[in-house]
Scaffold this motif. Structure first.
Motif, PDB file in Angstrom:
ATOM      1  N   LEU A   1       0.954  -1.265  -0.118  1.00 15.76           N
ATOM      2  CA  LEU A   1       0.132   0.067  -0.255  1.00 15.76           C
ATOM      3  C   LEU A   1       0.817   1.164  -0.004  1.00 15.76           C
ATOM      4  O   LEU A   1       0.477   2.167  -0.681  1.00 15.76           O
ATOM      5  CB  LEU A   1      -0.985  -0.004   1.172  1.00 15.76           C
ATOM      6  CG  LEU A   1      -2.104   1.340   1.266  1.00 15.76           C
ATOM      7  CD1 LEU A   1      -2.924   1.084   0.084  1.00 15.76           C
ATOM      8  CD2 LEU A   1      -2.728   1.016   2.697  1.00 15.76           C
ATOM      9  N   LEU A   2       1.903   1.271   0.710  1.00 17.78           N
ATOM     10  CA  LEU A   2       2.825   2.338   0.826  1.00 17.78           C
ATOM     11  C   LEU A   2       3.346   2.546  -0.594  1.00 17.78           C
ATOM     12  O   LEU A   2       3.528   3.640  -0.966  1.00 17.78           O
ATOM     13  CB  LEU A   2       3.961   2.013   1.732  1.00 17.78           C
ATOM     14  CG  LEU A   2       5.297   3.321   1.940  1.00 17.78           C
ATOM     15  CD1 LEU A   2       5.538   3.558   3.302  1.00 17.78           C
ATOM     16  CD2 LEU A   2       6.380   3.145   0.976  1.00 17.78           C
ATOM     17  N   ALA A   3       3.744   1.811  -1.348  1.00 14.91           N
ATOM     18  CA  ALA A   3       4.240   1.881  -2.563  1.00 14.91           C
ATOM     19  C   ALA A   3       3.360   2.412  -3.690  1.00 14.91           C
ATOM     20  O   ALA A   3       3.840   3.337  -4.374  1.00 14.91           O
ATOM     21  CB  ALA A   3       4.769   0.617  -3.083  1.00 14.91           C
ATOM     22  N   ILE A   4       1.931   1.978  -3.686  1.00 10.75           N
ATOM     23  CA  ILE A   4       1.388   2.696  -4.425  1.00 10.75           C
ATOM     24  C   ILE A   4       0.968   4.084  -4.027  1.00 10.75           C
ATOM     25  O   ILE A   4       0.487   4.967  -4.743  1.00 10.75           O
ATOM     26  CB  ILE A   4       0.074   1.747  -4.779  1.00 10.75           C
ATOM     27  CG1 ILE A   4      -0.722   2.657  -5.869  1.00 10.75           C
ATOM     28  CG2 ILE A   4      -0.778   1.452  -3.687  1.00 10.75           C
ATOM     29  CD1 ILE A   4      -0.259   3.014  -7.025  1.00 10.75           C
ATOM     30  N   VAL A   5       0.728   3.990  -2.669  1.00 10.59           N
ATOM     31  CA  VAL A   5       0.183   5.541  -2.101  1.00 10.59           C
ATOM     32  C   VAL A   5       1.353   6.625  -2.374  1.00 10.59           C
ATOM     33  O   VAL A   5       0.984   7.681  -2.651  1.00 10.59           O
ATOM     34  CB  VAL A   5       0.024   5.443  -0.888  1.00 10.59           C
ATOM     35  CG1 VAL A   5       0.099   6.899   0.119  1.00 10.59           C
ATOM     36  CG2 VAL A   5      -1.253   4.921  -0.353  1.00 10.59           C
ATOM     37  N   ASP A   6       2.733   6.169  -2.508  1.00  9.66           N
ATOM     38  CA  ASP A   6       3.720   7.032  -2.146  1.00  9.66           C
ATOM     39  C   ASP A   6       4.872   7.003  -3.162  1.00  9.66           C
ATOM     40  O   ASP A   6       5.185   7.466  -4.435  1.00  9.66           O
ATOM     41  CB  ASP A   6       4.163   7.292  -0.951  1.00  9.66           C
ATOM     42  CG  ASP A   6       4.985   8.733  -0.644  1.00  9.66           C
ATOM     43  OD1 ASP A   6       5.394   9.048  -1.738  1.00  9.66           O
ATOM     44  OD2 ASP A   6       5.388   8.984   0.612  1.00  9.66           O
ATOM     45  N   SER A   7       5.688   5.762  -2.738  1.00  6.53           N
ATOM     46  CA  SER A   7       6.985   5.648  -3.430  1.00  6.53           C
ATOM     47  C   SER A   7       6.896   5.123  -4.991  1.00  6.53           C
ATOM     48  O   SER A   7       8.114   5.623  -5.526  1.00  6.53           O
ATOM     49  CB  SER A   7       7.604   4.516  -2.735  1.00  6.53           C
ATOM     50  OG  SER A   7       7.162   3.318  -2.606  1.00  6.53           O
ATOM     51  N   SER A   8       6.107   4.816  -5.354  1.00  7.90           N
ATOM     52  CA  SER A   8       6.235   4.373  -6.855  1.00  7.90           C
ATOM     53  C   SER A   8       6.198   5.453  -7.911  1.00  7.90           C
ATOM     54  O   SER A   8       6.170   5.276  -8.920  1.00  7.90           O
ATOM     55  CB  SER A   8       5.172   3.068  -7.281  1.00  7.90           C
ATOM     56  OG  SER A   8       3.868   3.579  -7.093  1.00  7.90           O
ATOM     57  N   VAL A   9       5.453   6.705  -7.295  1.00  2.96           N
ATOM     58  CA  VAL A   9       5.256   7.704  -8.222  1.00  2.96           C
ATOM     59  C   VAL A   9       6.294   8.776  -7.720  1.00  2.96           C
ATOM     60  O   VAL A   9       6.317   8.935  -6.597  1.00  2.96           O
ATOM     61  CB  VAL A   9       3.711   8.250  -7.944  1.00  2.96           C
ATOM     62  CG1 VAL A   9       3.602   9.473  -8.827  1.00  2.96           C
ATOM     63  CG2 VAL A   9       2.867   7.119  -8.192  1.00  2.96           C
ATOM     64  N   GLY A  10       6.681   9.591  -8.911  1.00  9.63           N
ATOM     65  CA  GLY A  10       7.511  10.782  -8.383  1.00  9.63           C
ATOM     66  C   GLY A  10       8.984  10.723  -8.743  1.00  9.63           C
ATOM     67  O   GLY A  10       9.545  11.596  -8.715  1.00  9.63           O
ATOM     68  N   GLY A  11       9.466   9.562  -9.067  1.00  5.91           N
ATOM     69  CA  GLY A  11      10.869   9.387  -9.551  1.00  5.91           C
ATOM     70  C   GLY A  11      12.045   9.843  -8.629  1.00  5.91           C
ATOM     71  O   GLY A  11      13.140   9.642  -8.920  1.00  5.91           O
TER      72      GLY A  11
END
Ligand SMILES: NC(=O)c1ccc[n+]([C@@H]2O[C@H](COP(=O)([O-])OP(=O)(O)OC[C@H]3O[C@@H](n4cnc5c(N)ncnc54)[C@H](O)[C@@H]3O)[C@@H](O)[C@H]2O)c1
Ligand SMILES: [Zn+2]
Length: 369
Positions: free
Chosen positions: A136-146
């Motif tokens: 959930l953390l990765a889709i909410v935050d870390s996978s987006v934005g580079g």
């Protein structure tokens, strides 16, 4: 299907859909990624076992579509988010003669995503990669934005690169196997997104009756990605407003480091946000009380909220972070729920600020909200 297009130094789609893992070749084709090239799936041992094996939908779909498939698996956990893992991955790509037109796929949580993104940014001075977030953390935050990177002995995320993915694909079905603790990590980053840019996220989290409702969580994640999209498009390289995404993070990084990474990132962010908002309330730096709102969520989901470190220890660890320049530190302070601002204070005031937050928190603990 939910699709959000991010227009940063690269334009790419974030796609959220049940069944997206088996349908990934079509999404890749839409993004201009055509079969024939080499693809290296990068995963930790858990995500490889669950979603990366040759009999899994993802591998079958990609091999079936005509991609030349490779895999690199490393041991999970924050302790693997290091230059050693990057070196191992880069050597694997070189040994298998990956070229600039080949690609990597990050299949995992934030750790796999950060490692894969950094390797993609460095290999042959930059190859494309896809993010397949499985937490959930990765889709909410870390996978987006580079933002990609690894930890150094001196602290969190001290080596890295800004390197945007070519596509982000999320299949809510992956959340079915996630532990409750990992789900909490994602909820903490969603609370952060709500606090800095969209009050409705906080309302939705309050309406969430089960941390296992993956469809509802996906809707919350979509709102959080939208907050991130706006911030990243405005300040991709983190010189201004993107710093708002660090709400709770100065303390979180200190807590993670002090615990020798036994306290996870999301749990540390939750602690960081509640201390900062409590101090901001006590000092009347916020325009409305904000700490009750975070505290209510954290207690409802049973976040472990014993603060094992003193204000002095937290201050020392926070100030040891090599990213801090000179004798000032910039904090992210909630103005109201849904809006934060940056506030720079002298470093010698940080301990007083944290101590004030911890004292206020003790009062919240005694209060039945
Ligand atoms: N780059 C960024 O913008 C950014 C933003 C936020 C956080 N981060 C980083 O992300 C990291 C934390 O990410 P995380 O919380 O996803 O941790 P993680 O990647 O370690 O994943 C947590 C655990 O869950 C397991 N797992 C992953 N997917 C699973 C699934 N579907 N089912 C069962 N188990 C699964 C993993 O193997 C791991 O053990 C931190 O290093 C943090 O610094 C980066
Ligand atoms: Zn974070």
């Amino acid at each position: 299907m939910i699709k959000i297009t991010v227009s940063a130094s690269k334009e790419y789609d974030v796609v959220m859909e049940r069944g997206a893992l088996s349908g990934i070749p079509a999404l890749m084709e839409e993004a201009g990624i055509i079969p024939g090239k080499k693809l290296c799936i990068v995963a930790d041992e858990t995500t490889n076992r669950l979603f990366g094996g040759e009999s899994c939908d993802l591998w079958q779909a990609l091999a079936g579509a005509g991609f030349d498939m490779y895999r690199y698996v490393f041991e999970g956990g924050e302790k693997s988010k290091t230059m050693n893992t990057i070196t191992g991955l880069l050597n694997y790509l070189a040994d298998n003669r990956f070229s600039r037109s080949d690609m990597l796929i990050a299949l995992g949580g934030g750790i796999v995503g950060d490692v894969t993104g950094f390797a993609a940014a460095s290999f042959l001075r930059g190859v494309d990669y896809i993010q397949i977030p499985t937490t959930l953390l990765a889709i909410v935050d870390s996978s987006v934005g580079g933002k990609t990177g690894v930890n150094l002995d001196a602290g969190k995320n001290l080596a890295g690169a800004f390197w945007q993915p070519s596509l982000v694909v999320f299949d809510p079905y992956v959340l079915d196997t996630l532990s409750y603790d990992a789900m909490l990590d994602g909820i903490a980053e969603a609370v952060k997104a709500g606090f800095i840019g969209d009050r409705a996220i906080i309302d939705e989290i309050n309406a969430l009756t089960s941390a296992a409702d993956s469809d509802f969580l996906t809707e919350i994640a979509a709102r959080a990605v939208e907050v991130k999209r706006i911030v990243v498009e405005e300040d991709e390289r983190d010189t201004g407003s993107r710093q708002l995404l660090n709400f709770g993070h100065t303390l979180a990084h200190a807590i993670e480091k002090l615990s020798d990474y036994r306290i996870s990132h999301g749990h540390a962010v939750a602690m960081g946000m509640v201390i900062v908002s409590s101090a901001a309330d006590a000092l009347e730096w916020s325009e409305e009380p904000c700490s009750d709102s975070i505290w209510t969520i954290l207690t409802r989901f049973k976040f472990p909220l014993d603060y094992p470190y003193s204000a002095r220890e937290l201050t020392r660890a926070a100030l040891a972070d090599k990213k801090i320049r000179g004798n000032e530190i910039t904090l992210v302070i909630p103005r109201i729920v849904g809006k934060c601002r940056l506030k720079t204070i002298p470093t010698d005031q940080l301990e007083g600020f944290i101590s004030c937050g911890i004292q206020q928190l003790e009062q919240l603990k005694g209060k039945d909200i």
